[in-house]
Design a protein around this motif. Structure first.
Motif, PDB file in Angstrom:
ATOM      1  N   PRO A  92       0.844  -1.197   0.000  1.00  0.00           N
ATOM      2  CA  PRO A  92       0.000   0.000   0.000  1.00  0.00           C
ATOM      3  C   PRO A  92       0.884   1.255   0.000  1.00  0.00           C
ATOM      4  N   SER A  93       0.505   2.229  -0.799  1.00  0.00           N
ATOM      5  CA  SER A  93       1.324   3.439  -0.889  1.00  0.00           C
ATOM      6  C   SER A  93       0.433   4.678  -0.925  1.00  0.00           C
ATOM      7  N   ALA A  94       0.972   5.750  -0.402  1.00  0.00           N
ATOM      8  CA  ALA A  94       0.248   7.022  -0.375  1.00  0.00           C
ATOM      9  C   ALA A  94       1.197   8.127  -0.803  1.00  0.00           C
ATOM     10  N   TYR A  95       0.658   9.138  -1.446  1.00  0.00           N
ATOM     11  CA  TYR A  95       1.455  10.294  -1.865  1.00  0.00           C
ATOM     12  C   TYR A  95       0.687  11.550  -1.500  1.00  0.00           C
ATOM     13  N   VAL A  96       1.387  12.499  -0.944  1.00  0.00           N
ATOM     14  CA  VAL A  96       0.789  13.786  -0.623  1.00  0.00           C
ATOM     15  C   VAL A  96       1.351  14.826  -1.579  1.00  0.00           C
ATOM     16  N   VAL A  97       0.474  15.403  -2.383  1.00  0.00           N
ATOM     17  CA  VAL A  97       0.854  16.499  -3.275  1.00  0.00           C
ATOM     18  C   VAL A  97       0.779  17.781  -2.459  1.00  0.00           C
TER      19      VAL A  97
ATOM     20  N   SER B 136      -3.235   5.773  -2.996  1.00  0.00           N
ATOM     21  CA  SER B 136      -3.919   6.828  -2.253  1.00  0.00           C
ATOM     22  C   SER B 136      -3.181   8.145  -2.480  1.00  0.00           C
ATOM     23  N   VAL B 137      -3.937   9.167  -2.865  1.00  0.00           N
ATOM     24  CA  VAL B 137      -3.326  10.474  -3.119  1.00  0.00           C
ATOM     25  C   VAL B 137      -4.124  11.535  -2.373  1.00  0.00           C
ATOM     26  N   ARG B 138      -3.405  12.422  -1.722  1.00  0.00           N
ATOM     27  CA  ARG B 138      -4.032  13.559  -1.055  1.00  0.00           C
ATOM     28  C   ARG B 138      -3.343  14.825  -1.531  1.00  0.00           C
ATOM     29  N   GLU B 139      -4.085  15.892  -1.565  1.00  0.00           N
ATOM     30  CA  GLU B 139      -3.509  17.204  -1.869  1.00  0.00           C
ATOM     31  C   GLU B 139      -3.659  18.090  -0.648  1.00  0.00           C
ATOM     32  N   TRP B 140      -2.549  18.653  -0.228  1.00  0.00           N
ATOM     33  CA  TRP B 140      -2.538  19.551   0.915  1.00  0.00           C
ATOM     34  C   TRP B 140      -2.040  20.902   0.474  1.00  0.00           C
TER      35      TRP B 140
ATOM     36  N   HIS C 287       6.852  22.479   1.008  1.00  0.00           N
ATOM     37  CA  HIS C 287       7.632  21.270   0.771  1.00  0.00           C
ATOM     38  C   HIS C 287       7.733  20.347   1.979  1.00  0.00           C
ATOM     39  N   SER C 288       7.584  20.864   3.174  1.00  0.00           N
ATOM     40  CA  SER C 288       7.782  20.063   4.390  1.00  0.00           C
ATOM     41  C   SER C 288       6.562  20.112   5.302  1.00  0.00           C
ATOM     42  N   PRO C 289       5.490  19.407   4.955  1.00  0.00           N
ATOM     43  CA  PRO C 289       4.292  19.466   5.792  1.00  0.00           C
ATOM     44  C   PRO C 289       4.503  18.897   7.184  1.00  0.00           C
ATOM     45  N   PHE C 290       5.489  18.022   7.348  1.00  0.00           N
ATOM     46  CA  PHE C 290       5.753  17.474   8.673  1.00  0.00           C
ATOM     47  C   PHE C 290       6.283  18.543   9.620  1.00  0.00           C
ATOM     48  N   VAL C 291       6.757  19.668   9.064  1.00  0.00           N
ATOM     49  CA  VAL C 291       7.205  20.792   9.892  1.00  0.00           C
ATOM     50  C   VAL C 291       6.064  21.785  10.090  1.00  0.00           C
ATOM     51  N   GLY C 292       5.429  22.186   8.989  1.00  0.00           N
ATOM     52  CA  GLY C 292       4.407  23.220   9.051  1.00  0.00           C
ATOM     53  C   GLY C 292       3.034  22.749   9.476  1.00  0.00           C
ATOM     54  N   ARG C 293       2.689  21.501   9.153  1.00  0.00           N
ATOM     55  CA  ARG C 293       1.355  20.966   9.481  1.00  0.00           C
ATOM     56  C   ARG C 293       1.466  19.533   9.985  1.00  0.00           C
ATOM     57  N   PRO C 294       2.162  19.313  11.082  1.00  0.00           N
ATOM     58  CA  PRO C 294       2.390  17.940  11.553  1.00  0.00           C
ATOM     59  C   PRO C 294       1.101  17.170  11.840  1.00  0.00           C
ATOM     60  N   GLU C 295       0.044  17.875  12.196  1.00  0.00           N
ATOM     61  CA  GLU C 295      -1.216  17.178  12.486  1.00  0.00           C
ATOM     62  C   GLU C 295      -1.764  16.466  11.244  1.00  0.00           C
ATOM     63  N   LEU C 296      -1.534  17.027  10.069  1.00  0.00           N
ATOM     64  CA  LEU C 296      -1.962  16.363   8.835  1.00  0.00           C
ATOM     65  C   LEU C 296      -1.186  15.067   8.618  1.00  0.00           C
ATOM     66  N   VAL C 297       0.105  15.118   8.859  1.00  0.00           N
ATOM     67  CA  VAL C 297       0.956  13.937   8.681  1.00  0.00           C
ATOM     68  C   VAL C 297       0.569  12.854   9.687  1.00  0.00           C
ATOM     69  N   ILE C 298       0.348  13.254  10.926  1.00  0.00           N
ATOM     70  CA  ILE C 298      -0.045  12.293  11.960  1.00  0.00           C
ATOM     71  C   ILE C 298      -1.355  11.619  11.590  1.00  0.00           C
ATOM     72  N   ASP C 299      -2.348  12.396  11.159  1.00  0.00           N
ATOM     73  CA  ASP C 299      -3.639  11.828  10.758  1.00  0.00           C
ATOM     74  C   ASP C 299      -3.479  10.858   9.587  1.00  0.00           C
ATOM     75  N   LEU C 300      -2.643  11.214   8.623  1.00  0.00           N
ATOM     76  CA  LEU C 300      -2.418  10.340   7.471  1.00  0.00           C
ATOM     77  C   LEU C 300      -1.774   9.029   7.903  1.00  0.00           C
ATOM     78  N   VAL C 301      -0.715   9.109   8.674  1.00  0.00           N
ATOM     79  CA  VAL C 301      -0.003   7.901   9.094  1.00  0.00           C
ATOM     80  C   VAL C 301      -0.890   7.014   9.959  1.00  0.00           C
TER      81      VAL C 301
ATOM     82  N   GLY D 279      -4.108   6.881  10.032  1.00  0.00           N
ATOM     83  CA  GLY D 279      -5.157   6.328   9.179  1.00  0.00           C
ATOM     84  C   GLY D 279      -4.662   5.167   8.338  1.00  0.00           C
ATOM     85  N   ARG D 280      -3.463   5.310   7.797  1.00  0.00           N
ATOM     86  CA  ARG D 280      -2.887   4.227   6.987  1.00  0.00           C
ATOM     87  C   ARG D 280      -2.573   3.010   7.848  1.00  0.00           C
ATOM     88  N   VAL D 281      -2.054   3.237   9.046  1.00  0.00           N
ATOM     89  CA  VAL D 281      -1.725   2.122   9.932  1.00  0.00           C
ATOM     90  C   VAL D 281      -2.999   1.386  10.338  1.00  0.00           C
TER      91      VAL D 281
END
Length: 101
Positions: A27-32, A53-57, A61-75, A77-79
């Motif tokens: 399973p793979s996901a990409y965030v645009v 799975s593709v999401r657009e945010w 370039h670094s959403p894990f810095v600027g919007r970590p809550e989005l990354v946490i929700d994605l991970v 959810g995937r887990v």
């Protein structure tokens, strides 16, 4: 030494492609990241087309810095949607741990 050719030590390794690419079978996901100024959005979308799975945010370039809550929700959810038969399981009561470098 042959003076007619020049090769770097890793050139033979780079020329070969792996026999098995795990991303094609897992399973793979990409965030645009639409506000990314390092990687063009169109190139991101082309790459994302290979994923299941593709999401657009609206992030840079670094959403894990600027919007970590989005990354946490994605991970998370995937887990939680992983098929246990694929080898993804956690001990009862244990929370998955996600690390970012």
């Amino acid at each position: 030494m042959d003076s007619g050719t020049t090769t770097s030590p890793g050139s033979q390794l780079r020329a070969r492609s792996p026999e098995h690419q795990s991303w094609k079978h897992a399973p793979s996901a990409y965030v645009v990241c639409t506000k990314d100024r390092a990687i063009d959005t169109e190139l991101q979308q082309d790459t994302a087309a290979r994923c299941d799975s593709v999401r657009e945010w609206q992030t840079g370039h670094s959403p894990f810095v600027g919007r970590p809550e989005l990354v946490i929700d994605l991970v998370l959810g995937r887990v939680s949607s992983c098929d246990q038969s694929a080898g993804f399981s956690f001990a009862a009561g244990a929370d998955p741990v996600v690390l970012f470098a």
